[in-house]
Enzyme design. Structure first.
Site, mmCIF file in Angstrom:
data_model
loop_
_atom_site.group_PDB
_atom_site.id
_atom_site.type_symbol
_atom_site.label_atom_id
_atom_site.label_comp_id
_atom_site.label_asym_id
_atom_site.label_seq_id
_atom_site.Cartn_x
_atom_site.Cartn_y
_atom_site.Cartn_z
ATOM 1 N N HIS A 27 48.871 40.068 28.496
ATOM 2 C CA HIS A 27 47.771 39.574 29.333
ATOM 3 C C HIS A 27 46.684 40.652 29.292
ATOM 4 O O HIS A 27 46.993 41.839 29.171
ATOM 5 C CB HIS A 27 48.149 39.455 30.810
ATOM 6 C CG HIS A 27 49.368 38.651 31.145
ATOM 7 N ND1 HIS A 27 50.645 39.118 31.006
ATOM 8 C CD2 HIS A 27 49.481 37.423 31.699
ATOM 9 C CE1 HIS A 27 51.503 38.205 31.437
ATOM 10 N NE2 HIS A 27 50.825 37.158 31.867
ATOM 11 N N ASP A 32 47.476 43.577 31.515
ATOM 12 C CA ASP A 32 48.531 44.538 31.131
ATOM 13 C C ASP A 32 47.973 45.692 30.323
ATOM 14 O O ASP A 32 48.562 46.770 30.293
ATOM 15 C CB ASP A 32 49.586 43.884 30.207
ATOM 16 C CG ASP A 32 50.084 42.568 30.722
ATOM 17 O OD1 ASP A 32 50.194 42.429 31.943
ATOM 18 O OD2 ASP A 32 50.354 41.681 29.882
#
Ligand code: XUL
Ligand code: CO
Length: 431
Positions: free
Chosen positions: A97, A100
């Site tokens: 993502h 992240d």
């Protein structure tokens, strides 16, 4: 270069090894015309492996990684450690993502700039090492702005923020040659019906997904768009409850030929299904895209995201995958995290190595059952009556025609055994 895993050698296939080794996962072993590596297409989940800190609702983080922090330098150190781990594991795919891989900025523009800076680093490391991107995705659930949803938020400005974030993530995924783009709607749902306009939210969600598909074609992204079903957690009720619900939603918005599903073991269990049920549903509907492999605790009732270690379950899952014609361009993403007491670098490597072995065992057992026709022969026999012309004709006639024929012939079918236990015994021979 980070030295987080410095004392750990690349892991090799060696069934006799005493230490860290693959005992079953021989990447080059050919099965049903394809290597195990190409069947399984393993991916590491960036969030659980490099962003999760080991905290739980009652306790603080326990992992204390050297890259924890909110600067771009921390993000670069994190990327170094991630690619170091990919090399040790044999260059699996990875998934991420936006949230992240880069620290949260103060604006959309800053978020996108940071994401693209990290993507530049990924691009270089991927070219150097051969690790590929299985999928990218946007995190539309962690920041407080998403507390009432992304695309289904009552506030149109959050819808707009989500559109900008998803566009940036899709374009980065495209640039990195990602093979899929995933949407998991953790907050696309509701906490209370008392304050929710479900009809309006579903309309917005359908429109949002249609925009994603339109944008995919506009930028020439050839990967699959995948929705990941989950019934609840963090929302009390999520609109993408399970595979069948997602299929109904896709049909409603005319997206069933454009969007497939990323099926996760733990989400299947939360929905009251088995993993193989969800995979069989996706296979039957022609929308199986990829899998998130993990394991839920059967007692706790929440999404524990443990690494898989149940070979019989995994074998039945890969049986459905093989029946569907395989995973590519999807793969096996370990959406799994360490237990919070597993704090050492070697725990992270061992978790993946064990999981890869479990998946290899499961796939090998499934392939053998298919090659031996072990389950399909009895299944065919069970439905053999439908091979006759008379039986087939029924499906093209009216209720009255079928009823008249049944009454004329005075049909009186005797019960026939489904042989469940005999077939379970057959499965056991392969495990
Ligand atoms: C949450 C979950 C996510 C998705 C990607 O339960 O599975 O990590 O896989 O957003
Ligand atoms: Co997942």
């Amino acid at each position: 270069m980070s030295s987080f895993f410095s004392d750990i050698d690349p892991v090799r296939f060696d069934p006799e090894a005493k230490g860290l080794a693959f005992r079953h996962y021989d990447p080059d072993r050919m099965v049903m015309g394809k290597s195990l590596k190409d069947h399984l297409r393993f991916a590491v989940a960036y969030w659980h492996s490099f962003a999760a800190d080991g905290s739980d609702p009652f306790g603080a983080g326990t992992f204390g990684r050297p890259w924890f922090g909110d600067t771009m330098d921390d993000a670069r150190r994190k990327a170094d450690a991630a690619f170091e781990m990919f090399a040790i594991l044999g260059q699996p795919f990875f998934c991420f993502h936006d949230h992240d891989v880069r620290p949260e900025g103060g604006s959309l523009a800053e978020n996108h700039k940071r994401l693209n800076e990290i993507a530049d680093i990924f691009e270089g490391k991927m070219a150097e090492t051969g690790t590929k991107l299985l999928w990218g995705t946007a995190n539309l659930f962690t920041h407080p702005r998403f507390m009432s949803g992304g695309a289904t938020n009552p506030d149109p400005e959050v819808f707009a923020w989500s559109a900008s974030t998803v566009r940036a993530c899709m374009e980065v995924t495209h640039r990195l040659n990602g093979e899929n783009y995933v949407l998991w709607g953790g907050r696309e749902g509701y906490e209370s019906l008392l304050n929710t306009d479900m009809g309006q939210e579903l309309e917005h969600y359908g429109r949002f997904l249609s925009m994603v598909v339109e944008h995919k074609h506009k930028i020439g992204f050839k990967g699959q768009i995948l929705v990941e079903p989950k019934p609840q957690e963090p929302s009390k009720h999520q609109y993408d409850f399970d595979v069948a619900t997602v299929y109904g939603f896709l049909k409603r918005f005319g997206l069933e030929d454009e969007v497939k599903v990323n099926v996760e073991q733990g989400h299947a269990i939360l929905a009251g299904h088995s993993f193989e049920h969800e995979l069989a549903t996706a296979r039957t509907l022609g929308i199986l895209g990829s899998i998130d492999m993990n394991r839920n605790d059967y007692q706790s009732g929440w999404d524990t995201d443990q690494f898989p270690n149940n070979v019989p379950e995994v074998a039945l899952a890969y049986y459905e995958v093989l029946r569907a014609g395989g995973l590519a361009p999807g793969g096996t993403n370990f959406d799994a995290k360490l237990r919070r007491q597993s704090t050492d670098p070697v725990d992270l490597i061992a978790a993946h190595v064990g999981a890869m072995d479990v998946c290899a065992r499961g796939l090998l057992a499934a392939a053998e059952m298919i090659e031996d026709d072990a389950l399909e022969a009895p299944r065919r026999e069970r439905y053999a009556g439908w091979e006759s012309d008379e039986a087939k004709q029924m499906l093209g006639s009216s209720l009255s025609d079928v009823a008249d024929r049944a009454e004329k012939d005075d049909v009186n079918p005797a019960p026939r055994s489904g042989r469940q236990e005999i077939i379970e015994n057959i499965v056991n021979r392969y495990l």
